[in-house]
Design a protein around this motif. Sequence first.
Motif, PDB file in Angstrom:
ATOM      1  N   LYS A  23      -5.627   3.801   6.976  1.00 43.96           N
ATOM      2  CA  LYS A  23      -4.929   3.388   5.763  1.00 43.96           C
ATOM      3  C   LYS A  23      -3.615   4.155   5.626  1.00 43.96           C
ATOM      4  N   GLY A  24      -2.655   3.565   4.945  1.00 42.65           N
ATOM      5  CA  GLY A  24      -1.380   4.247   4.737  1.00 42.65           C
ATOM      6  C   GLY A  24      -1.575   5.560   3.993  1.00 42.65           C
ATOM      7  N   GLY A  25      -0.805   6.565   4.353  1.00 45.04           N
ATOM      8  CA  GLY A  25      -0.840   7.823   3.622  1.00 45.04           C
ATOM      9  C   GLY A  25      -1.948   8.786   4.029  1.00 45.04           C
ATOM     10  N   PRO A 154       1.071   0.745  12.814  1.00 49.63           N
ATOM     11  CA  PRO A 154       1.310   0.484  11.393  1.00 49.63           C
ATOM     12  C   PRO A 154       0.000   0.568  10.608  1.00 49.63           C
ATOM     13  N   HIS A 158      -2.126  -4.176   7.919  1.00 49.82           N
ATOM     14  CA  HIS A 158      -1.154  -4.507   8.952  1.00 49.82           C
ATOM     15  C   HIS A 158      -1.687  -4.093  10.317  1.00 49.82           C
ATOM     16  N   MET A 206     -11.292   5.354  -0.990  1.00 49.39           N
ATOM     17  CA  MET A 206     -10.655   4.172  -0.398  1.00 49.39           C
ATOM     18  C   MET A 206     -10.310   4.390   1.076  1.00 49.39           C
ATOM     19  N   VAL A 209     -13.615   4.262   3.013  1.00 45.10           N
ATOM     20  CA  VAL A 209     -14.106   2.873   3.076  1.00 45.10           C
ATOM     21  C   VAL A 209     -13.305   2.090   4.105  1.00 45.10           C
ATOM     22  N   GLU A 210     -12.003   2.270   4.045  1.00 41.09           N
ATOM     23  CA  GLU A 210     -11.154   1.521   4.956  1.00 41.09           C
ATOM     24  C   GLU A 210     -11.336   1.964   6.410  1.00 41.09           C
TER      25      GLU A 210
END
Lengths: 314, 371
Positions: A23-25, A154, A158, A206, A209-210
Amino acid sequence: MLGSGPVILDRLLERRLVVISGKGGVGKSVTGAALALAAVKSGRRTLLVEVDSPLEATRYLGARPAGGSVREARPGLFTVNLSPSAVMDEYVRHVVKLEMLARRILDSPVYHRFFAAAPGLRELMVLGKIMTLEEERESWSRRPRYDLVIVDAPATGHGLSFLKVPRAASEAVPVGPIGVNARRIQALLQDPKRTALLVVAIPEEMAVVEAAWFHRLATKELGLDCAGIVLNAASEERFSRAEEAEVLRLTAEKADLGPALPAARRQIRRRKRTRFYEKRLAALDAPLVSLPFLPDDPIGPEALERLVARLEEA
Amino acid sequence: MAARRPSAALSAALAERHVLVVCGAGGVGKTTTAAALGLEAARLGRRALVCTIDPSRRLATSLGLGQLSQKPRRLPLGRFGVAAEGEMWAMTLDTKGTFDSLVERFAGSEAARRRILGNRFYQQVSAALAGTHEYMAMEKLLELSADARFDLVILDTPPTRHALDFLEAPDRMMSFLDASVLRWFLKPYFVAGRLTLKVATRTGAALLGLVDRYLGLQFLQDLSEFFLAFEAMYDGFKERAARVFGLLREPTSGFVLVASPAQASLDEVLYFHRRLEEKRMPFVALVVNRLHPQPSGPARRRASAAVSPGLAAKLAEVLAEEHLVARAEHRRVGRVEVDIGRRPVPVPELESDVHDLRGLAEVAGALFGSA
């Protein structure tokens, strides 16, 4: 669990291509930079590939931002920042040998409107370019130019469609060079001897989970080999059981220690959360390594070395 | 008058506006923030709907619901001990479903509808085309903003790598679908149905040859069919897109930007903020999540006799580290404040992850200082 550092590192370093996802971040770039550094230290010529983010990983390395062409950031450590549209233009130039004609195509509105937005085409081009880099050989010795290629993919969402693209492309375009290339990329990604996936998370619901979702889809649906999971920004064990109890007792007694007690409680809570998510991630079928939270601002080469040490140590 | 809280503008927007778009890069707590805004709006007596694109059930997780439906569903606030005069609704957005229903609306005939929905290229495109999620989110926003059941719609934008994708993507998608550009070289090809090319320009011929060589005949046919079928609908799509942009510019709409205290995240919202100004879209507030508490003076001395020496040393160490982190964060956020000319709304790192409406109420409390 925490002892799986060298296992992960060994498993990653024996491949040709490592794709980092999450995930981003969650610190994919910093993980990629640390892994690249560890690989270089083990004597491997390493290429760190970023997609469309000129500032990230190279900043941690204390190097100049990576450009569109491969650059040696440190001895044995190469970086490149792939911009999808530049990769695509390069491909057109490669296919259309006539520079004048190529330029006219690149300047035409149809090219810009259609090819720039066509689904998956950019991702496919970037993956194709990564494959080309992986296959590059030195002209005299014929040995691979890079021992390891690390891709900072990415962000998830994405990221997953990024890895899904070759399969979708080989289905949509069964014939012609694009279809052939898509299948070759697919074969490279699916070959556990050559390619490994590294999933990154942080101790937050999150993100975990991701990571779990991504791990399942990548391994079960796309047939990728997940060589490890990294839990970034993990809180370290700071207080012993007895000390934790003392903090709670002092809190109950309303001891006057200024902001120190709330800070200690926050630390204990973060540590608990880290342990909780370590357990959740350990349940996935891949070795897990926890990397410590870095208080440094900005994160530079020194801080990065601490992560490298953690990756290396037992 | 007392000094305005940083959240004053946000509270006012929740009380008055009709559409709020929550933007930020992935991983900054955007979805949770959107949900907390919905809850606060319900507390303010409004009937608020939170709509999210939810590939990994983020909103569902943060609301403690196993699954969110694609139809708006009212949340049982009372059951979680959350007192609210208004209502909170939530739903997820199904991109493919929205695209399909658009096609159904704008396809002139049953035959055209079937041709598009059955087209292989469409099946791939409607999910994968760059910008589809964003465009469909906007499309849905238009529909929901006219729904009489809600007086506030909060849109949690799709998780993108760059927050800006949300504003740019629809343009990209519309450019792609702009059949007038493609017609001139695809249509004759399709009509002829074979490789005889009659294209006006040399560049066009070269391009077409390239496409055919690299993508193959079948793909080209699917593609031509797709564009031919879409041609009739393009104007309808375009008109909707213009209306969405109009809606986003209304003074009753607003953008809430969400960031984490990481430099990259703050840089990005700064850029986004600038683009909002350029596009004359109303900016409401910047929410910065997960801030470490501001250092409140030097660590207090006087390790009372009751503290064991080992612990005292560790306490000082942990506190010093926290101060280090907090100072860096506040420095960065302070710079952003100067640039956007408005105080960001700080949300401290929470005690635990948000698992249910109670947890969400805690976030809302942190946002609006009501906890």
